[in-house]
Design a protein around this motif. Structure first.
Motif, mmCIF file in Angstrom:
data_model
loop_
_atom_site.group_PDB
_atom_site.id
_atom_site.type_symbol
_atom_site.label_atom_id
_atom_site.label_comp_id
_atom_site.label_asym_id
_atom_site.label_seq_id
_atom_site.Cartn_x
_atom_site.Cartn_y
_atom_site.Cartn_z
ATOM 1 N N LYS A 60 53.478 3.310 -66.711
ATOM 2 C CA LYS A 60 54.784 2.549 -66.689
ATOM 3 C C LYS A 60 55.746 3.646 -66.126
ATOM 4 N N ASN A 61 56.756 2.954 -65.387
ATOM 5 C CA ASN A 61 57.879 3.523 -64.620
ATOM 6 C C ASN A 61 57.479 4.900 -63.506
ATOM 7 N N PHE A 62 56.348 4.563 -63.175
ATOM 8 C CA PHE A 62 55.788 5.546 -62.109
ATOM 9 C C PHE A 62 55.412 4.631 -61.052
ATOM 10 N N ASN A 63 56.323 4.467 -60.110
ATOM 11 C CA ASN A 63 55.966 3.276 -59.147
ATOM 12 C C ASN A 63 55.259 4.099 -57.769
ATOM 13 N N PHE A 64 54.602 3.490 -57.096
ATOM 14 C CA PHE A 64 54.183 4.069 -55.850
ATOM 15 C C PHE A 64 53.534 3.094 -55.003
ATOM 16 N N TYR A 65 53.560 3.458 -53.516
ATOM 17 C CA TYR A 65 52.774 2.516 -52.791
ATOM 18 C C TYR A 65 51.281 2.440 -53.134
ATOM 19 N N TYR A 66 50.671 1.519 -53.746
ATOM 20 C CA TYR A 66 49.158 1.475 -54.124
ATOM 21 C C TYR A 66 48.295 1.226 -52.937
#
Length: 587
Positions: free
Chosen positions: A469-475
């Motif tokens: 949660k709250n750790f966005n990244f380009y998957y």
């Protein structure tokens, strides 16, 4: 359990260390309902206090933890309560002490002294004591409440049309909080009740300032020239929210942006005034059956696979049941400003979108849903315009130590480039999950596949917090970062939690075309493929994040892409990208 009656109140969370979520029923104890409750919430417990049944979830270590869990509980039980955790209150009905669910670790130092006290002194004999709580509103919506429980602050909900015959006096060495309720007789039952609290009411509005610093350096592929450059910007902004008229919220996020970039030896500097978000939304507008939002807001799906963008929209939605829905009509009055790694690849001014979504939560934290999207986009860039219909089904959820997700989509329509066009009539999918080995480590896998005739909407980003949660990244990778079109992608993830604030994600992605043809998957860092070979390459990412919500956020990312056979004609097939982003909040 057919009829659940609730009253919402929040009483002094500042000094308490543990909390419970409770829901009441005036029905007699029902073993079937109790078992269903425990199935939905394994840490639940069913107790009896006076003559009503209390369905309880406990304990939570913090108010924020309880509040986050409350969002899911309300889909089953409207208007549950968050109260201080007290293991001494009530008699356990289910599960029994020998049941594996009924295991709690209790610290005697944290127990509160609780006593039952009658509110009625002189006319106590005239009061019907058959129920502790009675809600007059048949549909379960308390229309006269001042604020909605979803406000992430210690807000007091007042002016409730209820009858309360008893109250709890919670005595703490640091603070004593009393909940007093005026007597309601049959003659004055329709009068607004009066709640008095011994704690100070917080503000109904909030204002937070922030400064955001971002830098991105890249060195892309090389053919007749080298794709390289940098982007830097400084954002100085504020976020303001206000709740008013009992069930309305106004929110805005505005900032001034100073930007400087150099891409392929071309320099450009700009100063912007950017309205990132500005909207008005309702809570409980039509008795919890329908709400409305008007304005600019970040609109996204669970994985940002279908859409994730700041759109100017009118949204009708229902969010308080197991079955929820959204109907969105959206556009962009002006072009979105591309300022960091979480930005749309395309300009969206004058583009139009119709988005509909139906979601069913078939089990706690497990969802199944359907999307229909119509896109009439006019980027006037690499793509001149695009008109496509999208249909999709999805599933996501958590089961034990496993978190999973899946999307299956169909696209039909036409894309116009400057000199030619392309028709779409195909399928794509994305499926994956992560297994949490322990509190520190999680290992994940994701597979995406798309036919040549399938594509994603231009408002999708493939940028999400699916792992943490709250750790966005380009998957799919922060360099290659492709649109899912004529491609298959295998991605492996390792999530490492250093502590509560620091986390690291390591990603390895392998790319191949489904059909060998000339494509440009990311024009910023890459050239066209040669159209002869399918092997696109692989990419390694390492992203670090420090996050202390509404205080400080630091992100550092490194990505390296290694091109393969599809780029054999280039002098340099590889690409490198490094970014750093810091944000600080203050009031």
């Amino acid at each position: 359990m057919k009829k659940i009656l609730f009253i919402v109140f929040l009483i002094s969370f500042m000094f308490a260390k543990e909390y419970s979520i409770i829901a009441f029923s005036t029905k007699k104890f029902d073993l079937k309902s109790a078992k269903l409750f425990i199935k939905r919430f394994p840490n639940g417990i069913v107790k009896k206090y006076t003559k009503f049944v209390e369905y309880k979830i406990e304990p939570f270590k913090s108010y924020n933890e309880a509040k986050e869990f409350l969002y899911k509980v309300k889909k089953y039980y409207k208007y549950p309560l968050i109260v201080r955790y007290n293991p001494n209150l009530g008699v356990v009905l289910y599960p029994k002490k020998n049941n594996k669910h009924n295991i709690f670790i209790i610290n005697n130092k944290n127990k509160y002294k609780v006593k039952r006290t009658s509110l009625i002194q002189k006319n106590e004999s005239k009061i019907d004591k058959s129920y502790l709580v009675h809600c007059k509103n048949k549909c379960g919506c308390i229309k006269n409440k001042a604020y909605n429980w979803e406000i992430n602050k210690t807000k007091i909900i007042k002016n409730l049309n209820v009858k309360v015959k008893k109250y709890l006096e919670i005595n703490n060495s640091k603070q004593i909080v009393y909940l007093n309720q005026e007597k309601n007789t049959l003659s004055n039952e329709n009068n607004i009740s009066n709640l008095n609290f011994g704690c100070k009411f917080p503000s109904t509005s909030s204002l937070i300032y922030y400064i955001d610093l971002y830098g991105n350096y890249f060195k892309g592929q090389k053919y007749t020239y080298q794709k390289d450059g940098y982007l830097g910007n400084v954002k100085l902004g504020f976020m303001y929210e206000k709740y008013f008229w009992d069930n309305w919220k106004f929110y805005t996020d505005d900032r001034i942006i100073l930007s400087k970039k150099r891409i392929n030896h071309k320099n450009k500097s700009n100063l912007y005034l950017d309205i990132n978000e500005l909207y008005l939304r309702s809570y409980c507008l039509m008795c919890n059956y329908l709400d409305i939002l008007i304005g600019r807001k970040k609109t996204k799906d669970y994985k940002s696979w279908w859409f994730d963008n700041y759109l100017d929209e009118i949204k009708l939605f229902h969010e308080n049941d197991l079955v929820t829905f959204d109907i969105i009509g959206a556009t962009r009055i002006n072009n979105n400003i591309i300022t960091n790694e979480n930005s749309s690849k395309y300009k969206l001014k004058n583009s139009g979108y119709l988005i509909t979504n139906i979601n069913y939560q078939f089990y706690y934290k497990n969802n199944l849903g359907f999307y229909y999207i119509y896109e009439d986009a006019k980027p006037r860039d690499i793509i001149n315009k695009q008109r496509i219909h999208y249909l999709g089904v999805y599933v996501n959820g958590i089961k034990g130590n496993i978190k999973y997700w899946g999307n299956l989509g169909y696209s039909n329509g036409k894309r116009h480039y400057i000199n030619y066009s392309k028709n779409f009539d195909g399928y794509g999918l994305d499926i994956g999950g992560i297994y949490f080995i322990n509190n520190k480590n999680g290992l994940g896998i994701n597979f995406a596949y798309a036919q040549d005739k399938f594509t994603q909407p231009l408002i999708s980003t493939n940028y999400s917090d699916i792992l943490s949660k709250n750790f966005n990244f380009y998957y799919y990778g922060m360099v290659f970062n492709p649109t899912v079109e004529n491609i298959n992608i295998l991605s492996l993830y390792w999530l490492y939690n250093i502590n509560n604030y620091k986390k690291v994600i390591t990603l390895l992605s392998l790319y191949n075309q489904v059909k060998a043809k000339k494509e440009n998957y990311n024009s910023t860092y890459l050239f066209n493929t040669n159209g002869n070979k399918k092997n696109l390459g692989e990419e390694l990412n390492i992203i670090y994040q420090y996050l202390k919500e509404r205080e400080n956020k630091l992100r550092i990312g490194f990505g390296y892409y290694i091109g393969n056979g599809a780029y054999d004609y280039l002098k340099n097939k590889n690409a490198l990208r490094i970014f750093i982003n810091y944000r600080h909040y203050w009031k």
